[in-house]
Design an enzyme around this catalytic site. Structure first.
Site, PDB file in Angstrom:
ATOM      1  N   GLY A  20       0.841  -1.189   0.000  1.00  0.00           N
ATOM      2  CA  GLY A  20       0.000   0.000   0.000  1.00  0.00           C
ATOM      3  C   GLY A  20       0.874   1.236   0.000  1.00  0.00           C
ATOM      4  O   GLY A  20       2.095   1.138  -0.116  1.00  0.00           O
ATOM      5  N   GLU A  59      -7.681  -9.936   9.358  1.00  0.00           N
ATOM      6  CA  GLU A  59      -8.230 -11.153   8.771  1.00  0.00           C
ATOM      7  C   GLU A  59      -7.601 -11.319   7.384  1.00  0.00           C
ATOM      8  O   GLU A  59      -7.420 -10.335   6.663  1.00  0.00           O
ATOM      9  CB  GLU A  59      -9.752 -10.957   8.658  1.00  0.00           C
ATOM     10  CG  GLU A  59     -10.491 -12.082   8.000  1.00  0.00           C
ATOM     11  CD  GLU A  59     -11.993 -11.769   7.899  1.00  0.00           C
ATOM     12  OE1 GLU A  59     -12.454 -10.705   8.372  1.00  0.00           O
ATOM     13  OE2 GLU A  59     -12.696 -12.603   7.332  1.00  0.00           O
ATOM     14  N   PHE A  60      -7.255 -12.548   7.018  1.00  0.00           N
ATOM     15  CA  PHE A  60      -6.677 -12.805   5.704  1.00  0.00           C
ATOM     16  C   PHE A  60      -7.793 -12.985   4.679  1.00  0.00           C
ATOM     17  O   PHE A  60      -8.663 -13.847   4.853  1.00  0.00           O
ATOM     18  CB  PHE A  60      -5.790 -14.054   5.774  1.00  0.00           C
ATOM     19  CG  PHE A  60      -5.327 -14.556   4.440  1.00  0.00           C
ATOM     20  CD1 PHE A  60      -4.660 -13.722   3.550  1.00  0.00           C
ATOM     21  CD2 PHE A  60      -5.554 -15.883   4.061  1.00  0.00           C
ATOM     22  CE1 PHE A  60      -4.232 -14.192   2.310  1.00  0.00           C
ATOM     23  CE2 PHE A  60      -5.131 -16.356   2.828  1.00  0.00           C
ATOM     24  CZ  PHE A  60      -4.467 -15.505   1.954  1.00  0.00           C
ATOM     25  N   VAL A  63       1.852  -5.566   3.291  1.00  0.00           N
ATOM     26  CA  VAL A  63       0.994  -6.532   3.983  1.00  0.00           C
ATOM     27  C   VAL A  63       1.570  -7.932   3.723  1.00  0.00           C
ATOM     28  O   VAL A  63       1.912  -8.259   2.582  1.00  0.00           O
ATOM     29  CB  VAL A  63      -0.461  -6.455   3.474  1.00  0.00           C
ATOM     30  CG1 VAL A  63      -1.358  -7.403   4.269  1.00  0.00           C
ATOM     31  CG2 VAL A  63      -0.995  -5.031   3.564  1.00  0.00           C
ATOM     32  N   ASP A  87     -15.923   5.919   1.567  1.00  0.00           N
ATOM     33  CA  ASP A  87     -14.965   5.666   0.486  1.00  0.00           C
ATOM     34  C   ASP A  87     -15.185   4.280  -0.121  1.00  0.00           C
ATOM     35  O   ASP A  87     -14.243   3.519  -0.336  1.00  0.00           O
ATOM     36  CB  ASP A  87     -13.536   5.813   1.023  1.00  0.00           C
ATOM     37  CG  ASP A  87     -12.528   6.046  -0.095  1.00  0.00           C
ATOM     38  OD1 ASP A  87     -12.943   6.412  -1.215  1.00  0.00           O
ATOM     39  OD2 ASP A  87     -11.315   5.856   0.153  1.00  0.00           O
ATOM     40  N   PHE A 125       1.557   3.245   2.432  1.00  0.00           N
ATOM     41  CA  PHE A 125       2.347   3.473   3.645  1.00  0.00           C
ATOM     42  C   PHE A 125       2.962   2.213   4.237  1.00  0.00           C
ATOM     43  O   PHE A 125       3.441   2.235   5.346  1.00  0.00           O
ATOM     44  CB  PHE A 125       1.482   4.192   4.692  1.00  0.00           C
ATOM     45  CG  PHE A 125       1.036   5.541   4.212  1.00  0.00           C
ATOM     46  CD1 PHE A 125       1.901   6.615   4.213  1.00  0.00           C
ATOM     47  CD2 PHE A 125      -0.247   5.715   3.719  1.00  0.00           C
ATOM     48  CE1 PHE A 125       1.504   7.851   3.737  1.00  0.00           C
ATOM     49  CE2 PHE A 125      -0.650   6.947   3.242  1.00  0.00           C
ATOM     50  CZ  PHE A 125       0.225   8.021   3.251  1.00  0.00           C
ATOM     51  N   GLY A 126       2.948   1.138   3.521  1.00  0.00           N
ATOM     52  CA  GLY A 126       3.569  -0.064   4.065  1.00  0.00           C
ATOM     53  C   GLY A 126       3.220  -1.297   3.261  1.00  0.00           C
ATOM     54  O   GLY A 126       2.678  -1.215   2.165  1.00  0.00           O
ATOM     55  N   LYS A 172      -0.274  -6.188   8.506  1.00  0.00           N
ATOM     56  CA  LYS A 172      -0.017  -4.955   7.753  1.00  0.00           C
ATOM     57  C   LYS A 172       1.013  -4.141   8.515  1.00  0.00           C
ATOM     58  O   LYS A 172       0.837  -3.841   9.697  1.00  0.00           O
ATOM     59  CB  LYS A 172      -1.335  -4.184   7.629  1.00  0.00           C
ATOM     60  CG  LYS A 172      -1.279  -2.979   6.730  1.00  0.00           C
ATOM     61  CD  LYS A 172      -2.706  -2.531   6.452  1.00  0.00           C
ATOM     62  CE  LYS A 172      -2.808  -1.274   5.663  1.00  0.00           C
ATOM     63  NZ  LYS A 172      -4.195  -0.966   5.305  1.00  0.00           N
ATOM     64  N   ASP A 221     -11.013  -1.028   3.798  1.00  0.00           N
ATOM     65  CA  ASP A 221     -10.300   0.207   4.104  1.00  0.00           C
ATOM     66  C   ASP A 221     -11.219   1.187   4.821  1.00  0.00           C
ATOM     67  O   ASP A 221     -12.147   1.722   4.222  1.00  0.00           O
ATOM     68  CB  ASP A 221      -9.781   0.813   2.789  1.00  0.00           C
ATOM     69  CG  ASP A 221      -8.753   1.893   3.050  1.00  0.00           C
ATOM     70  OD1 ASP A 221      -8.853   2.557   4.093  1.00  0.00           O
ATOM     71  OD2 ASP A 221      -7.861   2.077   2.209  1.00  0.00           O
TER      72      ASP A 221
HETATM   73  P1  AMP Z   1      -3.299  -1.727   1.685  1.00  0.00           P
HETATM   74  O1  AMP Z   1      -2.049  -1.132   2.222  1.00  0.00           O
HETATM   75  O2  AMP Z   1      -4.322  -1.973   2.750  1.00  0.00           O
HETATM   76  O3  AMP Z   1      -3.849  -0.960   0.505  1.00  0.00           O
HETATM   77  O4  AMP Z   1      -2.923  -3.183   1.149  1.00  0.00           O
HETATM   78  C1  AMP Z   1      -2.079  -3.362   0.052  1.00  0.00           C
HETATM   79  C2  AMP Z   1      -2.458  -4.629  -0.676  1.00  0.00           C
HETATM   80  O5  AMP Z   1      -2.228  -5.763   0.169  1.00  0.00           O
HETATM   81  C3  AMP Z   1      -3.924  -4.733  -1.044  1.00  0.00           C
HETATM   82  O6  AMP Z   1      -4.186  -4.090  -2.246  1.00  0.00           O
HETATM   83  C4  AMP Z   1      -4.153  -6.237  -1.110  1.00  0.00           C
HETATM   84  O7  AMP Z   1      -3.710  -6.751  -2.342  1.00  0.00           O
HETATM   85  C5  AMP Z   1      -3.214  -6.753  -0.027  1.00  0.00           C
HETATM   86  N1  AMP Z   1      -3.927  -6.950   1.237  1.00  0.00           N
HETATM   87  C6  AMP Z   1      -4.146  -6.016   2.188  1.00  0.00           C
HETATM   88  N2  AMP Z   1      -4.800  -6.521   3.235  1.00  0.00           N
HETATM   89  C7  AMP Z   1      -5.023  -7.828   2.940  1.00  0.00           C
HETATM   90  C8  AMP Z   1      -5.685  -8.903   3.632  1.00  0.00           C
HETATM   91  N3  AMP Z   1      -6.226  -8.722   4.820  1.00  0.00           N
HETATM   92  N4  AMP Z   1      -5.744 -10.101   3.024  1.00  0.00           N
HETATM   93  C9  AMP Z   1      -5.198 -10.288   1.801  1.00  0.00           C
HETATM   94  N5  AMP Z   1      -4.553  -9.323   1.105  1.00  0.00           N
HETATM   95  C10 AMP Z   1      -4.466  -8.095   1.658  1.00  0.00           C
END
Ligand code: AMP
Length: 393
Positions: A116, A185-186, A121, A230, A118-119, A136, A248
């Site tokens: 994402g 949660e995955f 996952v 959003d 800012f980091g 995350k 999100d």
């Molecule tokens: P985010 O920083 O929340 O936008 O997450 C970046 C990416 O990580 C997302 O676009 C997903 O592809 C993956 N991701 C984030 N959270 C999960 C999750 N709980 N389970 C599976 N994939 C995730």
């Protein structure tokens, strides 16, 4: 409290700093075989998975989102006074009952799931229970630089207190000097956006079942005075059984007063009242649901254009629905995309709309699914155990 730095805020939470954790150095990366079997285990075993949930429940027992009645007595009007996160962790008088403390050493880290702004996952497994989750990792300096402390706080406070099959669960969080870790949660089938891009557009039965799931999740949020603000495919993940998970909550807000005036969200999905910077209510999510439904069925957002034209088309509610979309679906879109928020269909009415009933209650797929007892009222794909391969650092 508002002026406190992010660091200070997180120091006030009862979390372990992994610097102090003797097992931290032992953090390992899962091998592919192990993680494949873990994934199967995740979908089959509910007993082991209860451990993290139990810990999370203990940690969240003082949340204001669990007591909306008490919250409504709080001051109304300004953004910060309505912000749930401000009230979540009492500063002096009543500290939360000794919470279980999470730390990095409790987890084995698997393959990266995504990146994402800012980091990153990662797939992770809690060592003691074997519970598979997503970890995350957010970098504090990037959060500070990006000026998104409020969003991160909201994501943590709000998401950890919403427990619904169509909302991605946040089990807990902890931090060290540089990073914040969210235990999530995955979602086994990844981003909804990727599914939509791959399929171009969804068949009506699938779109209807997705919209029904979104409606149930939003109804749950609104009952707890949380407006998402959003809703869009990029903020939705897909669970192991094909069920949607709103993921999100960075822009969401806990608003006991039910009225807000902040401009936020992505232009394509913004309702006329936010574009015009007027007061708005939970009805904003109904408009976004209409945009989402349109995008599911057509493959692009209804007001997509240059920034100026998108703005104009939203406030005039100017859109065309292609002929391949059914009459019932067009009717529901027209009931969601209504300029006047009060005239928009309610979430309760939406779930009784003929288009939803046809695919979620009467439909053959729906009855098949009912007998398979999936997590939501309606789900979109046949349940399957997802095997994950190619795990590496
Ligand atoms: P985010 O920083 O929340 O936008 O997450 C970046 C990416 O990580 C997302 O676009 C997903 O592809 C993956 N991701 C984030 N959270 C999960 C999750 N709980 N389970 C599976 N994939 C995730």
């Amino acid at each position: 409290m508002i002026s406190r730095t992010l660091e200070t805020r997180f120091e006030s939470l009862s979390v372990n700093d992994n610097k102090n954790d003797p097992s931290d150095g032992k953090t390992t990366y899962l091998k592919s075989k192990t993680i494949a079997s873990l994934s199967t285990q995740l979908s089959q075993s509910s007993n082991q998975s209860n451990y993290l949930l139990k810990v999370a429940l203990e940690n969240n027992s003082n949340s204001p989102l669990r007591k909306p009645a008490a919250d409504s007595a709080r001051s109304k009007g300004s953004e910060e006074s309505a912000d749930a996160s401000k009230n979540s962790y009492p500063t002096s008088k009543a500290p939360p009952a000794t919470p279980k403390q999470f730390h990095l050493g409790m987890f084995e880290i698997g393959r990266p799931l995504g990146k994402g702004k800012f980091g990153r996952v990662y797939l992770a497994r809690e060592r003691k229970s074997g519970f598979v989750c997503a970890l995350k990792v957010l970098y504090k300096n990037e959060i500070r630089k990006g000026g998104v402390e409020t969003q991160v706080r909201r994501e943590i406070e709000i998401q950890s207190n919403l427990r619904h099959p169509n909302i991605l669960q946040l089990y807990g969080h902890f931090h060290d000097s540089k990073r914040i870790f969210l235990i999530l949660e995955f979602a086994g089938k990844g981003e909804l956006y990727k599914h939509l891009t791959r399929e171009e557009r969804f068949p009506e039965w699938k779109a209807a079942q997705y919209i029904a799931q979104m409606a149930q999740a939003l109804q749950f949020c609104h009952k707890k005075h949380v407006i998402h603000r959003d809703i869009k495919p990029e903020n939705i993940l897909v669970g192991t059984h094909g069920e949607l998970k709103i993921a999100d909550f960075g822009w969401s807000v806990h608003t006991p007063s039910n009225r807000r005036q902040t401009m936020c969200g992505t232009l394509d999905y913004l309702p006329p009242e936010i574009v015009r910077q007027q007061w708005y209510s939970a009805k904003v999510d109904l408009w976004s649901l209409g945009v989402l439904m349109y995008e599911f069925l057509v493959g692009r957002a209804p007001f997509e254009d240059s920034v100026v034209l998108t703005h104009r088309r939203i406030v005039r509610c100017e859109y065309d629905v292609p002929n391949f979309v059914s009459r019932e679906a067009k009717d529901l879109i027209a009931k969601l995309l209504v300029v006047s928020p009060e005239m928009r269909i309610s979430l309760e009415e939406l779930q009784e709309h003929p288009w939803i009933v046809k695919y979620c209650i009467d439909g053959e797929r729906a009855s098949m699914r009912k007998s398979k007892k999936t997590s939501g009222k309606c789900s979109s794909d046949s349940p399957s155990n997802q095997m994950i391969s190619g795990v590496s650092e």
